[in-house]
Write an enzyme that holds these catalytic residues in place. Sequence first.
Site, PDB file in Angstrom:
ATOM      1  N   LEU A  65       0.832  -1.207   0.000  1.00 45.23           N
ATOM      2  CA  LEU A  65       0.000   0.000   0.000  1.00 45.23           C
ATOM      3  C   LEU A  65       0.869   1.260   0.000  1.00 45.23           C
ATOM      4  O   LEU A  65       2.066   1.202   0.294  1.00 45.23           O
ATOM      5  CB  LEU A  65      -0.903  -0.041   1.241  1.00 45.23           C
ATOM      6  CG  LEU A  65      -1.924  -1.199   1.218  1.00 45.23           C
ATOM      7  CD1 LEU A  65      -2.450  -1.512   2.613  1.00 45.23           C
ATOM      8  CD2 LEU A  65      -3.070  -0.876   0.264  1.00 45.23           C
ATOM      9  N   PRO A  66       0.254   2.416  -0.311  1.00 48.34           N
ATOM     10  CA  PRO A  66       1.073   3.627  -0.468  1.00 48.34           C
ATOM     11  C   PRO A  66       1.820   4.067   0.791  1.00 48.34           C
ATOM     12  O   PRO A  66       2.984   4.464   0.713  1.00 48.34           O
ATOM     13  CB  PRO A  66       0.052   4.689  -0.897  1.00 48.34           C
ATOM     14  CG  PRO A  66      -1.068   3.915  -1.522  1.00 48.34           C
ATOM     15  CD  PRO A  66      -1.126   2.623  -0.760  1.00 48.34           C
ATOM     16  N   THR A  93       6.411   0.457   1.834  1.00 51.42           N
ATOM     17  CA  THR A  93       7.440   1.262   2.501  1.00 51.42           C
ATOM     18  C   THR A  93       6.710   2.263   3.383  1.00 51.42           C
ATOM     19  O   THR A  93       6.001   3.139   2.873  1.00 51.42           O
ATOM     20  CB  THR A  93       8.297   2.028   1.471  1.00 51.42           C
ATOM     21  OG1 THR A  93       8.892   1.097   0.589  1.00 51.42           O
ATOM     22  CG2 THR A  93       9.378   2.833   2.178  1.00 51.42           C
ATOM     23  N   LYS A 168      15.430  -0.398   4.912  1.00 52.11           N
ATOM     24  CA  LYS A 168      14.999   0.192   3.635  1.00 52.11           C
ATOM     25  C   LYS A 168      15.285   1.699   3.613  1.00 52.11           C
ATOM     26  O   LYS A 168      15.809   2.234   2.631  1.00 52.11           O
ATOM     27  CB  LYS A 168      13.504  -0.086   3.455  1.00 52.11           C
ATOM     28  CG  LYS A 168      12.795   0.747   2.434  1.00 52.11           C
ATOM     29  CD  LYS A 168      12.882   0.183   1.052  1.00 52.11           C
ATOM     30  CE  LYS A 168      12.293   1.155   0.043  1.00 52.11           C
ATOM     31  NZ  LYS A 168      12.270   0.666  -1.290  1.00 52.11           N
ATOM     32  N   LYS A 243       9.604  10.465  -1.121  1.00 49.53           N
ATOM     33  CA  LYS A 243       8.827   9.855  -0.037  1.00 49.53           C
ATOM     34  C   LYS A 243       9.764   9.117   0.933  1.00 49.53           C
ATOM     35  O   LYS A 243       9.687   9.282   2.147  1.00 49.53           O
ATOM     36  CB  LYS A 243       7.811   8.860  -0.635  1.00 49.53           C
ATOM     37  CG  LYS A 243       7.093   8.024   0.406  1.00 49.53           C
ATOM     38  CD  LYS A 243       6.411   6.795  -0.165  1.00 49.53           C
ATOM     39  CE  LYS A 243       6.089   5.829   0.965  1.00 49.53           C
ATOM     40  NZ  LYS A 243       5.449   4.602   0.537  1.00 49.53           N
TER      41      LYS A 243
END
Length: 294
Positions: A65-66, A93, A168, A243
Amino acid sequence: MARVGFIGLGNMGGGMAANLAKAGHDVRAFDLSADALARAQAAGCLPVDSAAAAADGAEAVVTMLPAGAHVEQVYADSLGGVAASTILIDCSTIDVTTARRVADNAATRGIAAVDAPVSGGIAAANAGTLTFMVGGSAEAFERARPFLEDMGKAVIHAGASGAGQAAKLCNNLILGSTMIATCEAFVLAQRLGLDAQTFFDIASKATAQSWSMTSYCPVPGVGPESPADRDYQGGFAGALMLKDLKLAMAAAADAHADVPMGTRATELYTAFTEAGRGGEDFSGIIRMLADAAR
Ligand code: NAD
């Protein structure tokens, strides 16, 4: 083979769900987008009409998902019907704090969860060659591993809950910074009269070597094929790099870590995105730096 719920069938999740179906799993897929659902159906998944229906009776629930708010919402909507034997695998992420919170909330219901963000873009998602960095207990990791192996080439246990997201964000902090350093060096090298290919031949074998230089060179026609050879289309969008850098900056503020290079990289990718170029591959920032140097 297992029943798997898959929620979030976008650019990344579409290919990942297809690979789980290809591996023989019974994939119950949900997305808010009808188009995404239709593509998942064509790829062998069974479309369902809610996150709860995807999660119901599943051995594993994968989310792609976003952002953290979407993961929190989907877990709130679907955890009621999830059995204690289900493993929750969030591949989105998201911020470290939310990743830990959703895993803690699941644990209070006796449900194991891992954060498992990916390295690799849409092509790797489609090809099943993603790298997963996984945060959670050793037992939860072992339960998630076979599903992740069906979608990737490497599955690495990073540590406790949140450690996958931490890995990450730190990885992409380096990536954003090395890309900008590589781009500005190419712009300067060309200003100094150095041929770009010659500079690549030297730097890629010298101490400037990095993935941004040797695998993803930002100059067209130099190095292996990369988005630079496709007018900076079809790679990892600058908006997604921004982001991830913002998530890294937020994590650094929480951890009281000094991140001057990351701070500057965030400023530059903010300018790149505000210039309307956020849809271009992140290596396209070389054109912004070249223009600014005029
Ligand atoms: P995307 O926007 O293409 O897909 C997200 C999907 O989630 C959309 O189809 C959307 O409709 C769906 N969605 C949103 N809210 C939902 C809800 N409540 N219930 C069901 N579906 C919902 O994004 P993407 O590029 O696939 O990225 C997904 C995640 O992967 C992000 O966290 C991103 O940062 C990460 N990521 C992306 C890339 C990349 O190259 N695109 C690479 C690595 C990691």
